[in-house]
Motif scaffolding. Sequence first.
Motif, PDB file in Angstrom:
ATOM      1  N   THR A  80       4.254   9.190  -2.175  1.00  0.00           N
ATOM      2  CA  THR A  80       5.184   8.020  -3.041  1.00  0.00           C
ATOM      3  C   THR A  80       4.899   8.006  -4.440  1.00  0.00           C
ATOM      4  OG1 THR A  80       5.288   6.744  -0.934  1.00  0.00           O
ATOM      5  CG2 THR A  80       6.251   5.629  -2.815  1.00  0.00           C
ATOM      6  N   LYS A  81       3.498   7.772  -4.637  1.00  0.00           N
ATOM      7  CA  LYS A  81       3.024   7.744  -5.933  1.00  0.00           C
ATOM      8  C   LYS A  81       3.510   8.807  -6.912  1.00  0.00           C
ATOM      9  CE  LYS A  81      -0.862   4.734  -4.996  1.00  0.00           C
ATOM     10  NZ  LYS A  81      -2.355   4.568  -4.924  1.00  0.00           N
ATOM     11  N   LEU A  82       3.521  10.167  -5.975  1.00  0.00           N
ATOM     12  CA  LEU A  82       3.877  11.318  -6.987  1.00  0.00           C
ATOM     13  C   LEU A  82       5.300  11.478  -7.151  1.00  0.00           C
ATOM     14  CD1 LEU A  82       2.750  14.051  -7.937  1.00  0.00           C
ATOM     15  CD2 LEU A  82       3.021  14.946  -5.550  1.00  0.00           C
TER      16      LEU A  82
ATOM     17  N   GLN B 227       0.766  -1.201   0.030  1.00  0.00           N
ATOM     18  CA  GLN B 227      -0.021  -0.206  -0.010  1.00  0.00           C
ATOM     19  C   GLN B 227       0.917   1.446  -0.013  1.00  0.00           C
ATOM     20  OE1 GLN B 227      -3.160  -0.338  -0.211  1.00  0.00           O
ATOM     21  NE2 GLN B 227      -3.762   1.981  -0.382  1.00  0.00           N
TER      22      GLN B 227
ATOM     23  N   THR C 290       1.701   5.095  -0.228  1.00  0.00           N
ATOM     24  CA  THR C 290       1.184   6.641  -0.030  1.00  0.00           C
ATOM     25  C   THR C 290       0.764   7.558  -1.464  1.00  0.00           C
ATOM     26  OG1 THR C 290       3.114   7.663   0.560  1.00  0.00           O
ATOM     27  CG2 THR C 290       1.952   6.419   2.073  1.00  0.00           C
ATOM     28  N   ARG C 291       0.280   8.527  -1.236  1.00  0.00           N
ATOM     29  CA  ARG C 291       0.025   9.397  -2.538  1.00  0.00           C
ATOM     30  C   ARG C 291       1.422  10.269  -2.879  1.00  0.00           C
ATOM     31  NH1 ARG C 291      -5.903  12.429  -1.301  1.00  0.00           N
ATOM     32  NH2 ARG C 291      -6.977  10.412  -1.520  1.00  0.00           N
TER      33      ARG C 291
END
Length: 353
Positions: free
Chosen positions: A314-316, A309, A311-312
């Motif tokens: 990390t995705k960014l 899972q 975090t946002r």
Amino acid sequence: MLQEGEPDERDQSKLEVKMWDPHCPLTNRQIDQFLVVARAVGTFARALDCSSSVRQPSLHMSAAAASRDITLFHAMDTLHRHGYDLSSAISVLVPQGGPVLCRDEMEEWSASEANLFEEALEKYGKDFNDIRQDFLPWKSLTSIIEYYYMWKTTDRYVQQKRLKAAEAESKLKQVYIPTYNKPNPNQISVSNGKMATVNGVAGVANFQPPGLGRACESCFSMQSPQWYSWGPPNMQCRLCVSCWLYWKKYGGLKMPSRAEGEEKMSPSPAPTEPRSRGHGPRQSAYAVPVRNSGSPKSSMKTRQAFLLQATRLTKLARHMCRDLIRLRQAARRPFVPINCAAVKAECKTSLNS
């Protein structure tokens, strides 16, 4: 040691002691008469001896004791030492002080010492060192060994041997094992060897248990002389005689059963069900079937799901730092660490600008 063919130059007369001359001038009859005289002297000597009178109170016992080997050995040695002269040897048998008394270990030992020896022999066997150390320390080892081999020629030894044989025979008991006729708990119907039809048309009796009209779960046979309950009780599965024996022998069925098919078709858990964080196996849709074991219970080898899972932020950072992270190269080399500090610094610089 002498080599082969080497002559022996030693004087044999100095190495051996001659105890009896078979070519003596006396005849066998004269020798036997002298031995009878020696026994008579021994019996008379025991009658004069107080200790011997107590041990052998009767004349027969004294004569038997005087006829033992120790008296004969003494007589023949006396005859040999006096050059096989009967008159001289007889005078030595009865000296001036009284007749010569010859006693062996059987006569020297008292009744209490004999009982101690038998008790020690029962405990230690033929370990004469332990017998002497624990039971008869006042006796020499030679005396104990000599007494043992004389004791084996007595009636006392024969009686004890018979008693031990009787005790060993009494310990052998004949054990009766009854026939084991415990009924099989899985047996559901008995037809006394006749074919039982279970398709619902003709039953084995007026009373039929629930689900008796089902066919065999393995071979789908409708007739069997005996039926056995198999699987979960709620499914009411049945096996015929041949399939039951096959199941007992190999632990599996000849063909996949209905119970296993229903377990494979069972839906996965609802998404609202809380996930278990334990490391044990989970019953989920990610199940890998293994070989058919024949059991109606689930025999599926589960695979534990793995989910990362992110975090946002990390995705960014993955999109903003593509040149620095290089996802494809990092995936091909999973053991090479990623410089997280440089990724954070680049991400902060991009966000501030």
